[in-house]
Scaffold this active site. Structure first.
Site, PDB file in Angstrom:
ATOM      1  CE1 TYR A 272      -3.672   2.631   0.642  1.00  0.00           C
ATOM      2  CE2 TYR A 272      -2.604   3.392   2.669  1.00  0.00           C
ATOM      3  CZ  TYR A 272      -3.475   3.483   1.786  1.00  0.00           C
ATOM      4  OH  TYR A 272      -4.115   4.940   1.873  1.00  0.00           O
TER       5      TYR A 272
ATOM      6  CG  ASP B  34       5.775   3.778   0.803  1.00  0.00           C
ATOM      7  OD1 ASP B  34       5.785   4.382   1.951  1.00  0.00           O
ATOM      8  OD2 ASP B  34       4.541   3.628   0.433  1.00  0.00           O
TER       9      ASP B  34
ATOM     10  CE  LYS C 157       0.944   4.655   8.576  1.00  0.00           C
ATOM     11  NZ  LYS C 157       1.191   4.400   7.154  1.00  0.00           N
TER      12      LYS C 157
HETATM   13  C1  LIG Z   1       0.438   4.802   5.773  1.00  0.00           C
HETATM   14  C2  LIG Z   1       0.998   4.248   4.439  1.00  0.00           C
HETATM   15  C3  LIG Z   1       1.070   5.351   3.356  1.00  0.00           C
HETATM   16  C4  LIG Z   1       0.102   6.699   3.480  1.00  0.00           C
HETATM   17  O1  LIG Z   1       0.240   7.419   4.350  1.00  0.00           O
HETATM   18  P1  LIG Z   1      -0.805   8.327   4.695  1.00  0.00           P
HETATM   19  O2  LIG Z   1      -0.130   9.423   5.861  1.00  0.00           O
HETATM   20  O3  LIG Z   1      -1.993   7.699   5.432  1.00  0.00           O
HETATM   21  O4  LIG Z   1      -1.201   9.283   3.709  1.00  0.00           O
HETATM   22  C5  LIG Z   1       1.785   5.086   2.223  1.00  0.00           C
HETATM   23  N1  LIG Z   1       2.792   4.133   2.609  1.00  0.00           N
HETATM   24  C6  LIG Z   1       2.849   3.399   3.293  1.00  0.00           C
HETATM   25  C7  LIG Z   1       3.961   2.121   3.364  1.00  0.00           C
HETATM   26  C8  LIG Z   1       1.815   3.405   4.402  1.00  0.00           C
HETATM   27  O5  LIG Z   1       2.204   2.465   5.551  1.00  0.00           O
END
Ligand SMILES: *Cc1c(COP(=O)(O)O)cnc(C)c1O
Length: 438
Positions: free
Chosen positions: A149, A244, A272
């Site tokens: 994701y 990511d 995060k």
């Molecule tokens: C949470 C997450 C996102 C999206 O971040 P948001 O702050 O919710 O927009 C993108 N990539 C990864 C791997 C994530 O865990």
């Protein structure tokens, strides 16, 4: 031991009211508890490893706001720094020294990036990184993996179609097919699929994006050898490798998965943990690659609240704690011992249950497979068992993310006593699950 259901009267009232204001009563879908039993709990406060809901129920929290709260809730160092900075005003839309302070903290302790740009969410970080890769390589296609994701931007709300190497299919209404056509989707941990994708789209793939620690669809741990293979095939094809690290960054170590595996991606995204609980995302790369971002270069990216001083303050305070000697070693040891005790319990009873873990992340899987490295390896039917386990845990004062596809997080605030209490609750709940017919 059976326990009775917690009282959710006040949460239920608040949920009914919220439904009149927000689609599904929430501002982010998984909060609606669609995959587990009962009304979503409305949280009133958090302190350390504990949260309290609107009915006064107390829980040990393993969701930790989906990962950002690596120090737990309401950490005094973060709270005090935020209050101090906030008293001087909350946003200027002009540069502040705090942005450089957070950048220096990160860049001087990270061998993998030389320059960084702050944004306001993980989605925004990834979206910008993709644009940068496209602008830098002058190519359009992006390759992603089924089961990773990357936020909700159009190019990445794409899932695998049928066949080994496919153009993606959109996974949300409202994403134009033309966007999905620029995204190639393959399985994780499948070298052959990667090779075929690079052959089929030779010279067209701007970037491969991966969660090096895939933690949004279970915990689909990849081998270092596979990640190195990915690095090499990207280099051979002049394709940029994007890690990511919105979850893994500052979680599996201060340098995230790049440092953990010793693999250098071309661009890294963060979110995060980086914001200490406030909305911050970031992307970073070499000085050369970052020079393509506006106003230095021709790839446009901007943000009214980017580098917001209050959010920077929270990030500075949180990351400073993470740099203290032994921080990650302690987190890892605590998590490993917690996980081992659960593994031993289920092994003794021959339950089909595994705990996968890395750093201070864990994932409960109702499976007997030794490893689960692809989205296709997860049996959707096993989620019925998670659903019951979640319910039993809530009733015993343990709060996990409300879906069996979500991982759990241990924070620095989780004490030995918290983890002992949690283990007892887990043992009781697992016994109930395996005695039931689900
Ligand atoms: C949470 C997450 C996102 C999206 O971040 P948001 O702050 O919710 O927009 C993108 N990539 C990864 C791997 C994530 O865990």
């Amino acid at each position: 031991m059976q326990v009775k259901d917690i009282d959710r009267t006040r949460s239920a009232e608040l949920y009914e009211k919220a439904k009149t204001y927000f689609p599904g009563g929430v501002n982010s879908p998984v909060r609606a508890f669609k995959s587990v039993y009962g009304t979503p709990l409305f949280i009133e406060k958090g302190d350390g490893s504990h949260i309290w809901d609107a009915d006064g129920n107390e829980f040990i929290d393993f969701c930790c706001s989906w990962g950002p709260l690596i120090l737990g809730h309401n950490h005094p160092a973060v709270r005090e720094k935020v209050i101090e900075v906030m008293q001087k005003g909350m946003s200027f839309g002009a540069p502040t020294a705090l942005e450089s302070e957070l950048a220096e903290l990160i860049l001087s302790n990270n061998r993998f990036i030389e320059k960084i740009r702050f944004v306001s969410s993980g989605t925004e970080a990834v979206m910008s990184a993709i644009r940068l890769a496209r602008g830098y390589t002058k190519r359009d296609k992006v390759l992603k993996f089924e089961g990773c994701y990357h936020g909700h931007s159009d190019s990445l709300l794409v899932k695998a179609g049928s066949g080994l190497v496919t153009f993606g299919e959109t996974s949300s209404a409202g994403v134009p097919k033309a966007f999905a056509d620029e995204t190639v989707v393959v399985s994780l941990n499948d070298k052959k699929a990667l090779q075929e994708a690079f052959e089929e789209f030779k010279g067209q793939i701007a970037a491969v994006i991966i969660e090096p620690v895939p933690a949004n669809n279970g915990l689909l741990l990849q081998s270092k050898e596979y990640l190195q293979y990915l690095r090499d095939i990207c280099t051979q094809n002049s394709t940029m490798l994007i890690f990511d690290e919105v979850i893994s960054g500052f979680r599996v170590g201060f340098e995230g998965a790049a440092g953990y595996y010793g693999i250098e991606p071309d661009i890294i995204t963060y979110g995060k943990i980086i914001g200490g609980g406030l909305p911050v995302g970031a992307y970073g790369a070499s000085a050369d690659v970052m020079s393509h971002i506006s106003p230095e270069g021709s790839v446009y990216q901007a943000g009214t609240l980017s580098g917001n001083p209050v959010a920077m303050a929270a990030g500075i305070a949180q990351l400073s704690e993470l740099l203290k000697p032994g921080f990650y070693e302690d987190m890892q040891a605590k998590t490993q011992s917690f996980v081992n005790d659960i593994q031993n319990f289920v092994a003794e009873r021959n339950y089909q249950f595994k705990v996968f873990t890395i750093g201070s992340v864990f994932w409960f899987a109702f499976t007997d497979q030794e490893s689960v490295s692809r989205a296709e390896d997860i049996d959707p039917a096993s989620m019925a068992k998670f659903k019951l386990m979640h319910h039993e845990l809530i009733n015993r004062g343990i709060y996990l993310g409300p879906s069996g596809y979500e991982v759990g997080f241990i924070s620095a605030a989780h004490t030995k006593a918290d983890l002992e209490k949690t283990k007892t609750a887990i043992f009781d709940s697992i016994d109930i699950v395996f005695k039931s017919s689900v």
